[in-house]
Design a protein around this motif. Structure first.
Motif, PDB file in Angstrom:
ATOM      1  N   CYS A 126       0.835  -1.209   0.000  1.00  9.86           N
ATOM      2  CA  CYS A 126       0.000   0.000   0.000  1.00  9.86           C
ATOM      3  C   CYS A 126       0.865   1.253   0.000  1.00  9.86           C
ATOM      4  N   LYS A 127       1.929   1.245   0.788  1.00  8.93           N
ATOM      5  CA  LYS A 127       2.831   2.390   0.846  1.00  8.93           C
ATOM      6  C   LYS A 127       3.482   2.639  -0.512  1.00  8.93           C
ATOM      7  N   CYS A 160       0.486   5.222   5.973  1.00  8.07           N
ATOM      8  CA  CYS A 160      -0.286   5.089   4.743  1.00  8.07           C
ATOM      9  C   CYS A 160      -1.598   5.867   4.831  1.00  8.07           C
ATOM     10  N   LEU A 208      -4.396   6.539   2.215  1.00  8.50           N
ATOM     11  CA  LEU A 208      -4.956   5.189   2.094  1.00  8.50           C
ATOM     12  C   LEU A 208      -6.344   5.123   2.720  1.00  8.50           C
TER      13      LEU A 208
END
Length: 404
Positions: free
Chosen positions: A229-230, A267, A272
């Motif tokens: 995700c990062k 994130c 995110l």
């Protein structure tokens, strides 16, 4: 944390002196995990408005119950009773999406799968240990206890599951009902609401939503690629893409919500969208333009809807041939975490959707019929006449990402 204190509610001694509505049929909902609990909410929606039924929830006191199950029940606002008290009462109907401690419960039991299919995608049971033998699910040792069949009704999603049951436990076949997949039906019903889901997530009209879908275990996307995700947030142009994460409820339970939030804090601050473990995953899946998934049910549902899927993790050694996970893997390209991200996403968007292909057909052989079939089964077990109105499958709830 378990619910320990016995309650003075609509069951037990002198219950008639306490209740406002008498002579209700008593329904027990068994919640060993959040995944099981959320699936059973789909069934409870079919009973709404019926003044003849009283629903109670309980969390089994078992090593197979997860620590967040009691908190999940509390958030629902349902009447939660301790497991010991539940075992002292005979219920008119028991709803379950797991076989955990079901042999000890008294009452007519209806069991549904808690994910896509009653047949396992994994070759081995998680609890079997290193000496476990491969099996498909629907095993006799699960369905029976000391020679007694546990469920009164076994809800299957597909005709091929009946074939598997006939081989594994033929005495259970008369109690099996091919009822389709109510979750798949809800997803299909929710498709017209896609734009409202995207607006709720803050997705702009010119943006693409890339969703990471991770089941639990070290073989999952989050287990193998915890920084995915990062990396997506860093490598995808923010004006064109948003990134969401759907993480299996059991991952939240094992590590704790605090720990998951701590791991994802950077994130989340970078944008995110973290979907809560107990609701919102269906709407987020529908809102997605691309799903980076693994061998879990959410990835399978996304593929069945026609959403482009890239496999970011796939433990081929642990996945059963012929399973739903294998069917998705045969159609979905692999995602290379070391290769340019944008090119892979764009390529996935250009691939033809396979909504009407084998994945959707493998998930259910009773598309659009699940609510009617399951409600009829529940009322038969309750000994009540069904309501005259046709059952309605409500659209998925609007997703509300967690806030830090």
């Amino acid at each position: 944390m378990h619910i320990d204190r016995w309650i003075r509610g609509p069951i037990g001694m002198d219950a008639d002196l306490r209740v406002t509505r008498r002579d209700c049929r008593k329904i027990l909902v068994v919640v060993p995990t959040v995944a099981a609990g959320t699936r059973l909410l789909e069934l409870l929606a079919l009973l709404e408005g019926d003044l003849r039924a009283q629903v109670l929830f309980s969390v089994p006191q078992s090593a197979n119950s997860w620590p967040d199950s009691a908190e999940f029940v509390r958030r629902l606002g349902g009447l939660a009773i301790p497991w010991g008290q539940a075992l002292e009462h005979r219920f008119d109907l028991v709803l379950a999406a797991s076989y955990t401690e079901l042999a000890a419960v008294r009452g007519r039991v209806l069991v549904v799968p808690h994910g896509a299919s009653s047949l396992m995608s994994r070759r081995f049971s998680r609890s079997g240990g290193p000496s476990a033998l491969p099996h498909m699910g629907l095993a006799r040792e699960t369905l029976t206890h000391r020679g007694r069949l546990i469920p009164s009704v076994i809800a299957l999603t597909h005709d091929r599951e009946m074939t598997a049951l006939r081989r594994s436990c033929p005495e259970a076949v008369p109690r099996a009902l091919v009822a389709g997949d109510i979750c798949m039906d809800r997803l299909t019903t929710s498709l017209p609401h896609r734009e409202s889901y995207r607006q709720a997530l803050g997705i702009g009209p010119d943006q693409r939503l890339v969703t990471v879908s991770s089941t639990w275990s070290a073989d999952s996307v989050f287990g193998r690629h915890p920084l995915l995700c990062k990396e997506l947030l860093a490598r995808l142009p923010k004006s064109e893409y948003r990134v969401a994460l759907i993480l299996h409820p059991s991952a939240w339970a094992v590590h704790s919500p605090w720990q998951i939030k701590a791991w994802l804090a950077d994130c989340a601050r970078a944008g995110l969208l973290v979907i809560p473990p107990d609701q919102g995953w269906q709407a987020a899946t529908i809102a997605s333009d691309v799903v980076l998934g693994d061998h879990g049910s959410t990835t399978q549902y996304a593929a069945a809807l026609g959403t482009p899927v890239l496999l970011a993790a796939y433990p081929e050694h642990a996945v059963r041939k012929g399973s739903l996970a294998a069917a998705v893997a045969a159609r979905a390209p692999r995602f290379d975490v070391d290769a340019p991200v944008v090119a892979q996403i764009v390529h996935a968007l250009d691939l033809p959707a396979f909504r009407d292909a084998a994945v959707a057909e493998m998930i259910s052989s009773r598309h659009g019929e699940s609510a009617s079939l399951l409600r009829r089964a529940m009322y038969d077990l309750l000994g009540l006449m069904e309501p005259a109105e046709q059952p309605v499958v409500p659209p998925a709830v609007v997703p509300r990402p967690l806030r830090w």
